[in-house]
Enzyme design. Structure first.
Site, PDB file in Angstrom:
ATOM      1  N   ASP A 103      37.800  28.888  42.433  1.00  0.00           N
ATOM      2  CA  ASP A 103      37.852  29.693  41.223  1.00  0.00           C
ATOM      3  C   ASP A 103      36.503  30.419  41.116  1.00  0.00           C
ATOM      4  O   ASP A 103      35.597  30.237  41.945  1.00  0.00           O
ATOM      5  CB  ASP A 103      38.164  28.835  39.995  1.00  0.00           C
ATOM      6  CG  ASP A 103      38.729  29.676  38.845  1.00  0.00           C
ATOM      7  OD1 ASP A 103      38.596  30.918  38.893  1.00  0.00           O
ATOM      8  OD2 ASP A 103      39.297  29.106  37.904  1.00  0.00           O
TER       9      ASP A 103
HETATM   10  C1  BGC Z   1      39.873  31.854  35.980  1.00  0.00           C
HETATM   11  C2  BGC Z   1      40.938  32.124  37.007  1.00  0.00           C
HETATM   12  C3  BGC Z   1      40.935  33.577  37.393  1.00  0.00           C
HETATM   13  C4  BGC Z   1      39.548  33.970  37.867  1.00  0.00           C
HETATM   14  C5  BGC Z   1      39.440  35.404  38.303  1.00  0.00           C
HETATM   15  C6  BGC Z   1      38.543  32.438  36.369  1.00  0.00           C
HETATM   16  O1  BGC Z   1      37.657  32.368  35.293  1.00  0.00           O
HETATM   17  O2  BGC Z   1      39.765  30.455  35.795  1.00  0.00           O
HETATM   18  O3  BGC Z   1      42.188  31.746  36.507  1.00  0.00           O
HETATM   19  O4  BGC Z   1      41.907  33.817  38.370  1.00  0.00           O
HETATM   20  O5  BGC Z   1      38.635  33.758  36.808  1.00  0.00           O
HETATM   21  O6  BGC Z   1      39.508  36.291  37.248  1.00  0.00           O
END
Ligand code: BGC
Length: 751
Positions: A306
């Site tokens: 993530d």
């Molecule tokens: C979130 C993810 C997301 C990623 C990219 C993160 O903060 O937890 O779900 O895909 O950001 O935007």
């Protein structure tokens, strides 16, 4: 892009890797390469042998797009600022595998052209995005759509989202979010399918199928990414990012199955979650990412971190610095690093010093290249990049009609005393009151990168299509709102959460209607006028007073582009409500995490009044105010004639039949649910578990039999040895309209 550019860039690229063409022509074959780790086509494999360590690390480095001032960055915590030109330079140097949350086909064209023309190895870039519930056509938030109990609807909206996204240069979506969410304080439940494992599995699979369409190489397919692996929704106290300490049994029983369903449906990628699992962060968790995911499940796809998840191993107290964090995440099994840049910075040196085996680096790069092959990018790097097609495919009438349909199917009717709804389409003075009745805000939900409230239709606009003289009051001055209510025949009160009260980092300590709006509801109720509450929310709420007792109460979530029209369709009876709660609405905030499929205690309170020394709160039973599965229709549904094909279930499946009749005056769709309870087991089992559901549409006076089938496998649970087990013995079953009403009850024995 103009034709000239396209020809040049394609030709430039084709010179480098043409042989992949034929190989990737078969989508099934391409998918196998990912899911089964088949060898790469020779031309791509030969790229690997020509790559420097830095270029290999570059294939594992994904950044938020910097185009257009880096709108993508504003969606996440601030990171190292980058400019579009700087990113183009990185592309040229082979330091970037792709970007995410960029801005459409024009950006993708420029970056891809740079990659396939000017980088040494001409490896195409991969464009990712958070396409969670639509791109520019915004569908209901996933939690709302789960309320439809209609996986096929989720498949269709995911398909439509993929058609738009793929026309905008996007190859890969960070969706579906398949986290089971049982604590309504957590803000991110809005992105998933709620508390139930079966519903979660079915929705996960449907969304993967919808995103990926006829196969990954199709120009209108986007690759799915199941996230967040794993148990991200189980953070202590519902606090986002918080520690998770659940048993391996609970992981296997509850949190793993939606991921397994997503992989079975063909999801080629998975995102590691931010949280730790009993002290070991998921992003550095070898047991999770290797022992379970790879060795046990045979997953051959790509694991992405993530956003800065690898770097966060430092704050977790698991890694001592960035280099250590990169090493730990990478060795645990995270193939691609999102946003921290740590892999690019440290992997070459880690390999040179022998701290990371070269074979592990090659394995991760192969997985990335395999994904790019499967997506058809080595065949045509521009297959999803075409500004003209982008224009033609955004917000088409068909997609907007689907958004409206999905909206009507997502609205849950919790109460409807004396058939206050549907509202008459003429002859009554209707006033719309409350912050969400108009003003064009809080329509699309908390997590949408490309859609805007500006492009969505609000309630007052839609209601005035039917009732041009409906009046509006935003409720900001209660005395004025009360006067407006007094002058009307019926009040429609639109209250609840704003969209920034759910979503990432938006955990709440109290899951209640905000105080001013509760006060507004009390004031409206005191006028004695009939009122309908429309509840805007991204989570289950603990409702009380004039909201809980509203004569009519609809949960309207955030429905997207066609929010207002969908609500108006239900209000005026153009459609009958058919959705069901995918999360239990408890009686009080202090009950959470509350979910229907809980185990019994040794001292359950018997039905009826609260008894001393039994499991309940002071003054509150251990049950929901509005349980999972609850939702009314404009019909009047009666359940009768439960019939079991046998009193025992052995090797032959058990067939369960019941008759559903609509004794009302309107056509309606009922979601009929089958629950079971394993009465005695070597591991105690939940009081009820949903095993199947079906939708039946009945005209007034019509009746229909519904049939469910249970097999031995449906009765398995994670046993003492942490493997799926079935044990002979007595089971209860219910065919019921929700998880906590009796419905039709029966018993059978598993032999
Ligand atoms: C979130 C993810 C997301 C990623 C990219 C993160 O903060 O937890 O779900 O895909 O950001 O935007």
């Amino acid at each position: 892009m103009n034709g000239q550019d396209r020809r040049i860039s394609r030709r430039a690229w084709l010179a480098g890797a043409g042989a992949a063409l034929a190989w990737s022509a078969s989508p099934a074959r391409a998918l196998l390469a990912i899911v089964g780790e088949r060898p790469l086509p020779a031309s791509v494999e030969s790229l690997l042998s020509r790559m420097t360590l830095a270029e290999k690390a570059g294939q594992l480095n994904l950044l938020a797009a910097a185009w257009a001032g880096g709108a993508a960055i504003s969606l996440n915590p601030a990171g190292a600022a980058s400019s579009f030109d700087a990113q183009l330079r990185m592309v040229r140097r082979g330091e970037l595998t792709g970007v995410f949350n960029g801005n459409g086909a024009e950006m993708a064209r420029r970056m891809q052209t740079e990659a396939v023309r000017r980088s040494r190895l001409k490896i195409p870039l991969l464009f990712a995005a958070d396409v969670i519930h639509g791109l520019r056509t915004v569908f209901p938030v996933p939690l709302a759509e789960a309320a439809s109990f209609d996986p096929d609807l989720a498949r269709r909206t995911a398909r439509a989202a993929a058609v738009e996204a793929s026309a905008s240069g996007i190859d890969w979506t960070f969706a579906p979010m398949v986290d089971i969410a049982r604590d309504a304080r957590w803000g991110r439940g809005v992105e998933g399918s709620g508390e139930d494992v079966l519903l979660g599995r079915l929705m996960a699979a449907a969304r993967v199928e919808g995103f990926q369409g006829s196969g990954l190489s199709a120009p209108d397919a986007v690759a799915a990414c199941a996230k967040h692996f794993v148990a991200y929704g189980a953070g202590e106290a519902g606090l986002d990012y918080n520690s998770v300490d659940v048993s391996e049994r609970t992981l296997r029983d509850i949190y793993f199955p939606p991921f397994q369903a997503a992989f079975a449906a063909g999801a080629p990628t998975v995102m590691a979650s931010f949280n730790d699992l009993s002290g070991i962060p998921a992003t550095g968790n070898q047991w999770l990412l290797d022992t379970v995911l790879r060795k046990e499940w045979g997953f051959g796809g790509l694991v992405v971190s993530d956003y800065t998840g690898d770097e966060e191993l430092i704050a977790h107290g698991f890694a001592k610095d960035g280099r250590d964090a990169a090493r730990l995440a990478f060795l645990a099994g995270v193939d691609m690093s999102m946003q921290s840049g740590l892999y690019l910075k440290h992997l070459p040196d880690l390999v040179e010093k022998g701290e990371v085996p070269l074979a592990r680096l090659d394995q991760a790069v192969r997985r990335v290249l395999a994904l790019k092959v499967a997506l058809g990018l080595f065949d045509d790097p521009f297959r999803r990049i075409d500004p003209a097609r982008e224009k033609a495919r955004l917000r088409t009438p068909e997609a907007l009609a689907l958004a409206r349909e999905a909206g009507t199917r997502s609205i849950v009717m919790l109460r409807n005393e004396d058939n206050l709804l549907p509202l008459p389409r003429s002859g009554k003075k209707i006033v719309l009151i409350g912050p969400f009745a108009g003003g064009g805000h809080d329509l699309i939900g908390p997590w949408n990168v490309y859609g805007t409230d500006r492009e969505a239709v609000d309630l007052v606009t839609a209601v005035r299509e039917t009732l041009p003289d409906a009046t509006l009051d935003d409720g900001s001055d209660p005395a004025r709102a009360v006067a407006a209510a007094g002058a009307a025949d019926i009040v429609v009160l639109a209250i609840g959460e704003t969209q920034n009260m759910s979503g990432e980092a938006q955990s709440r300590t109290e899951i209640t209607v905000p105080a001013e709006q509760q006060a507004l509801a009390e004031a409206i109720a005191a006028t004695g006028k009939p009122y309908v509450v429309l509840l805007r929310t991204g989570r289950a709420l603990a409702l009380s007073g004039a909201v809980a007792k509203a004569p009519a109460l609809l949960v309207t979530w955030f429905l997207g582009s066609q929010d207002g029209p969908a609500i108006a369709d239900i209000l005026f009876g153009m459609a009958s409500p058919s959705a069901r709660l995918p999360v239990s609405f408890p009686r009080a905030s202090g009950q959470v995490p509350y979910y229907y499929a809980h185990r019994n205690t040794g001292r359950p309170n018997p039905p009826g009044a609260l008894q001393p020394y039994k499991a309940h709160f002071r003054g509150y039973p251990n049950s929901a105010l509005f349980p999972f599965g609850h939702g009314l229709t404009y019909g009047d549904m009666a359940y009768s004639d439960l019939r079991l094909s046998s009193q025992t279930l052995g090797d032959a499946p058990l067939t369960i039949r019941a008759t559903i009749a609509n004794n009302g005056r309107m056509t309606a769709t009922e979601v009929v649910q089958l629950y079971i309870h394993d009465v005695v087991a070597s591991v105690t089992q939940p009081v009820r578990v949903l095993k199947a559901f079906t939708r039946v549409t009945l005209a007034p006076g019509a009746r229909q039999d519904v049939t469910f089938t249970l097999t031995r496998a449906d009765l398995s649970f994670i046993g003492r040895e942490l493997t799926p087990t079935t044990e002979p013995g007595a089971f209860q079953l219910w065919v019921a309209p929700s998880a906590e009403v009796e419905g039709l009850g029966g018993t059978f024995t598993l032999t």
